[in-house]
Design an enzyme around this catalytic site. Structure first.
Site, mmCIF file in Angstrom:
data_model
loop_
_atom_site.group_PDB
_atom_site.id
_atom_site.type_symbol
_atom_site.label_atom_id
_atom_site.label_comp_id
_atom_site.label_asym_id
_atom_site.label_seq_id
_atom_site.Cartn_x
_atom_site.Cartn_y
_atom_site.Cartn_z
ATOM 1 N N ARG A 142 72.378 4.710 -12.982
ATOM 2 C CA ARG A 142 72.653 3.595 -13.901
ATOM 3 C C ARG A 142 73.963 2.915 -13.491
ATOM 4 O O ARG A 142 75.015 3.571 -13.392
ATOM 5 C CB ARG A 142 72.772 4.139 -15.329
ATOM 6 C CG ARG A 142 73.293 3.157 -16.362
ATOM 7 C CD ARG A 142 72.295 2.062 -16.674
ATOM 8 N NE ARG A 142 72.688 1.332 -17.878
ATOM 9 C CZ ARG A 142 72.088 0.242 -18.313
ATOM 10 N NH1 ARG A 142 71.048 -0.250 -17.636
ATOM 11 N NH2 ARG A 142 72.489 -0.364 -19.413
ATOM 12 N N SER A 160 69.309 34.512 -44.283
ATOM 13 C CA SER A 160 70.383 35.288 -43.669
ATOM 14 C C SER A 160 70.667 36.563 -44.459
ATOM 15 O O SER A 160 71.047 37.588 -43.895
ATOM 16 C CB SER A 160 71.662 34.439 -43.592
ATOM 17 O OG SER A 160 71.451 33.287 -42.794
ATOM 18 N N GLU A 176 66.761 33.055 -36.312
ATOM 19 C CA GLU A 176 67.162 34.395 -35.865
ATOM 20 C C GLU A 176 68.669 34.618 -36.017
ATOM 21 O O GLU A 176 69.311 35.232 -35.171
ATOM 22 C CB GLU A 176 66.704 34.636 -34.427
ATOM 23 C CG GLU A 176 65.188 34.676 -34.305
ATOM 24 C CD GLU A 176 64.713 35.301 -33.026
ATOM 25 O OE1 GLU A 176 65.215 36.381 -32.672
ATOM 26 O OE2 GLU A 176 63.832 34.707 -32.392
ATOM 27 N N SER A 231 69.048 46.571 -47.655
ATOM 28 C CA SER A 231 68.421 46.301 -46.363
ATOM 29 C C SER A 231 68.023 47.576 -45.634
ATOM 30 O O SER A 231 67.219 47.536 -44.699
ATOM 31 C CB SER A 231 69.365 45.476 -45.481
ATOM 32 O OG SER A 231 70.565 46.180 -45.234
ATOM 33 N N GLY A 253 73.311 6.271 -23.677
ATOM 34 C CA GLY A 253 73.521 5.147 -24.563
ATOM 35 C C GLY A 253 72.292 4.849 -25.417
ATOM 36 O O GLY A 253 71.630 5.754 -25.917
ATOM 37 N N GLY A 254 71.956 3.571 -25.551
ATOM 38 C CA GLY A 254 70.815 3.184 -26.367
ATOM 39 C C GLY A 254 69.512 3.793 -25.867
ATOM 40 O O GLY A 254 68.628 4.138 -26.660
ATOM 41 N N TRP A 285 59.187 30.390 -42.999
ATOM 42 C CA TRP A 285 59.690 30.108 -41.645
ATOM 43 C C TRP A 285 59.068 31.023 -40.602
ATOM 44 O O TRP A 285 59.725 31.426 -39.644
ATOM 45 C CB TRP A 285 61.222 30.228 -41.589
ATOM 46 C CG TRP A 285 61.948 29.461 -42.629
ATOM 47 C CD1 TRP A 285 62.822 29.956 -43.563
ATOM 48 C CD2 TRP A 285 61.876 28.058 -42.881
ATOM 49 N NE1 TRP A 285 63.278 28.952 -44.379
ATOM 50 C CE2 TRP A 285 62.719 27.766 -43.983
ATOM 51 C CE3 TRP A 285 61.171 27.008 -42.289
ATOM 52 C CZ2 TRP A 285 62.874 26.491 -44.483
ATOM 53 C CZ3 TRP A 285 61.324 25.727 -42.804
ATOM 54 C CH2 TRP A 285 62.168 25.482 -43.879
ATOM 55 N N GLN A 342 74.652 10.351 -25.544
ATOM 56 C CA GLN A 342 75.782 9.439 -25.429
ATOM 57 C C GLN A 342 75.861 8.830 -24.034
ATOM 58 O O GLN A 342 76.135 7.624 -23.880
ATOM 59 C CB GLN A 342 77.082 10.181 -25.744
ATOM 60 C CG GLN A 342 78.293 9.289 -25.920
ATOM 61 C CD GLN A 342 78.191 8.395 -27.152
ATOM 62 O OE1 GLN A 342 77.509 8.739 -28.108
ATOM 63 N NE2 GLN A 342 78.861 7.250 -27.125
#
Length: 408
Positions: free
Chosen positions: A292, A136, A388, A184, A364-365, A162, A361
Site C-alpha cells: 500500500r 468463572s 476457558e 468445587s 485503515g478503512g 456456552w 489500524q
C-alpha cells in the site's frame, strides 16, 4: 523426559506444513461463508476427517508428542486458517481431554472414538461445564448428579451454557455437583451417551465472533446414565470426596476438581489458538504495509506503521514461547509452580486482541470492511480472553499461585 527445544523435528515440520496447507487450501476459502451462515461447517469437518486431521489417531499422536509441541503446533496452524472453522474441527478435543484427564482406560477406549465418528459419518462432542450462574465461579455450579444405588444410575438435572457443540454432539461430557457441601471439590464428570432421554439443546447463541462454531445451552431433565458413565469410577470418586471432607475439617485443602483439571490441561492449547489468529492478522498487515502506497512510498516506510509491526511480531513470538514452555512442562509432568499454563493463555489471548486491532489500524478503512479478513479475525480474537478462564481469572490464578494460596 524430552529436553526443551525451540527447533521442531523433521517429522513435526512435515505435520506443520501439512496442516498449514489444509488451512490455506480448505479452511481459508470457506471462512467468510461459514462466518456469515453462522452454522457448523460439516463439509469442512468431513474434509478434515478424510485427510486424517479430524480423527482420534491424529489427536492422540499430537497429544502424546513427547516434546509437548504437537497440540500447540496443530492449533496454531488451523487457527491461522480461521478461528470459527478451526474451533469446529478441534472443539471435540476439549471433551476428549476431559475423558483423558479423568477417565479410566476402558472409558477412554469406549467413548473417545464415538466422539469423532469416521470420515463417512463425522460426529462431534461437547464439554459442558459453565452454567448461567456459574462461569468463572465454578463453585456456584448447580447442576446436580444424584446416585440411584438400586439401579446403579446417576440422575442429572440442570442447565449448562456456552457449550461448544452443545446439543448437536454425539457425546456430551457434563460436570455436575455430587456433594454440594464441598463446593468445587464436590464436582464430578459424567458421560452422557448418544440419544439419552432428557438431554436437549436450549438456546443457540448468535455470537460476535467464531460464528462457524456452534455454541448453545444444554438442558438436562432427569437424565439417567449408567454408573459406568461416571468418569474415573465411583470408587475413585468416593475416595476423593472422603479426602476432601477430611481436609476440610482440618481447615485447609487443595484438591483439584474435574472441570479445573480439564481447563489446566487445555489452557496452553487455547494460547496456541490465539497465536494462530494473531499471526494471521500480522501477516495480512505486513503484506498490506509493503504494497500500500501513500505519499509516494509504501506505508511500511513510515515509522508509525513499522514500529507497530515490530511490536506485533515481538508479542506473537513471545506468546508462542510461553505456550511452548507450558506445553513442554505439561507433557513432562512438571508442575505449574508459577501458573505457567495460565500465563501462556493470558499473554497469548491478550496479544491476539491487540495484534488484530493493530492490523485493522494499519489497513485503515479497508481493515474495517469484510473485504479483508482482519475484521473477522478481530471479532474472533475477543473470545480468547473470555472462554476457558477469562483474563481476569488467569491473573487471579497466577497471583494466588505465586502467593502459595489455594485456587478455588
Amino acid at each position: 523426559m524430552a529436553e526443551f527445544t525451540m527447533e521442531l523435528s523433521d517429522e513435526q515440520k512435515e505435520v506443520r506444513d501439512w496442516l498449514h496447507g489444509f488451512a490455506a487450501d480448505v479452511i481459508r476459502p470457506a471462512a467468510a461463508e461459514w462466518d456469515e451462515r453462522e452454522e457448523t461447517p460439516w463439509p469442512v469437518i468431513q474434509e478434515a476427517a478424510k485427510v486424517g486431521i479430524y480423527s482420534l489417531d491424529f489427536y492422540a499422536q499430537q497429544y502424546f508428542d513427547s516434546t509437548g509441541l504437537g497440540i500447540p503446533m496443530a492449533m496454531e496452524e488451523l487457527f491461522w486458517g480461521d478461528a470459527g472453522i478451526a474451533l469446529s474441527i478441534v472443539g471435540t478435543g476439549l471433551a476428549a481431554v476431559g475423558v483423558l484427564a479423568n477417565g479410566t482406560e476402558e472409558q477412554i477406549g469406549t467413548w473417545i472414538p464415538q466422539m469423532y465418528g469416521d470420515a463417512n459419518d463425522v460426529k462431534v462432542a461437547a464439554f459442558c461445564s459453565s452454567e448461567p450462574d456459574a462461569g468463572s465461579d465454578v463453585a456456584s455450579m448447580r447442576t446436580r448428579a444424584v446416585y440411584d444405588e438400586a439401579k446403579d444410575e446417576w440422575v442429572l438435572n440442570g442447565t449448562k451454557t456456552w457449550a461448544t457443540n452443545g446439543g448437536i454432539a454425539n457425546v456430551h461430557v457434563v460436570v455436575a455437583v455430587v456433594d454440594p457441601d464441598l463446593g468445587s471439590k464436590g464436582h464430578a464428570s459424567f458421560i452422557v451417551p448418544p440419544s439419552t432421554p432428557g438431554l436437549s439443546q436450549g438456546q443457540k447463541f448468535q455470537k460476535h465472533g467464531i460464528r462457524a462454531s456452534h455454541t448453545a445451552e444444554v438442558v438436562l431433565d432427569n437424565v439417567r446414565v449408567p454408573g459406568s458413565c461416571l468418569l474415573g469410577g465411583k470408587e475413585k470418586l468416593d475416595a476423593r470426596l472422603a479426602r476432601a471432607r477430611e481436609k476440610a475439617k482440618k481447615g485447609g485443602e487443595r484438591v483439584k476438581n474435574a472441570a479445573m483439571a480439564t481447563f489446566e490441561a487445555s489452557r496452553p492449547a487455547v494460547g496456541a489458538m490465539a497465536v494462530g489468529t494473531a499471526r494471521a492478522a500480522y501477516e495480512v498487515a505486513l503484506e498490506y504495509a509493503q504494497t500500500r502506497e501513500q505519499f509516494g512510498r509504501p506505508i511500511i516506510d513510515n515509522q508509525g506503521v513499522a514500529f507497530q509491526l515490530a511490536d506485533m511480531r515481538t508479542s506473537i513470538d513471545a506468546a508462542r514461547l510461553l505456550v511452548w514452555r507450558a506445553s513442554w512442562m505439561a507433557i513432562n509432568g512438571k508442575p505449574f509452580t508459577a501458573a505457567e499454563g495460565s500465563m501462556s493463555k493470558l499473554f497469548a489471548s491478550e496479544t491476539a486482541k491487540k495484534v488484530t486491532a493493530q492490523a485493522i489500524q494499519i489497513l485503515g478503512g479497508n481493515g474495517y470492511t469484510r473485504e479483508y479478513p482482519v475484521e473477522r479475525m478481530h471479532r474472533d480474537s475477543a473470545i480468547y480472553t473470555i472462554f476457558e478462564g477469562t483474563s481476569e481469572i488467569q491473573r487471579l490464578v497466577i497471583a494466588r499461585t505465586l502467593a502459595g494460596m489455594p485456587i478455588r
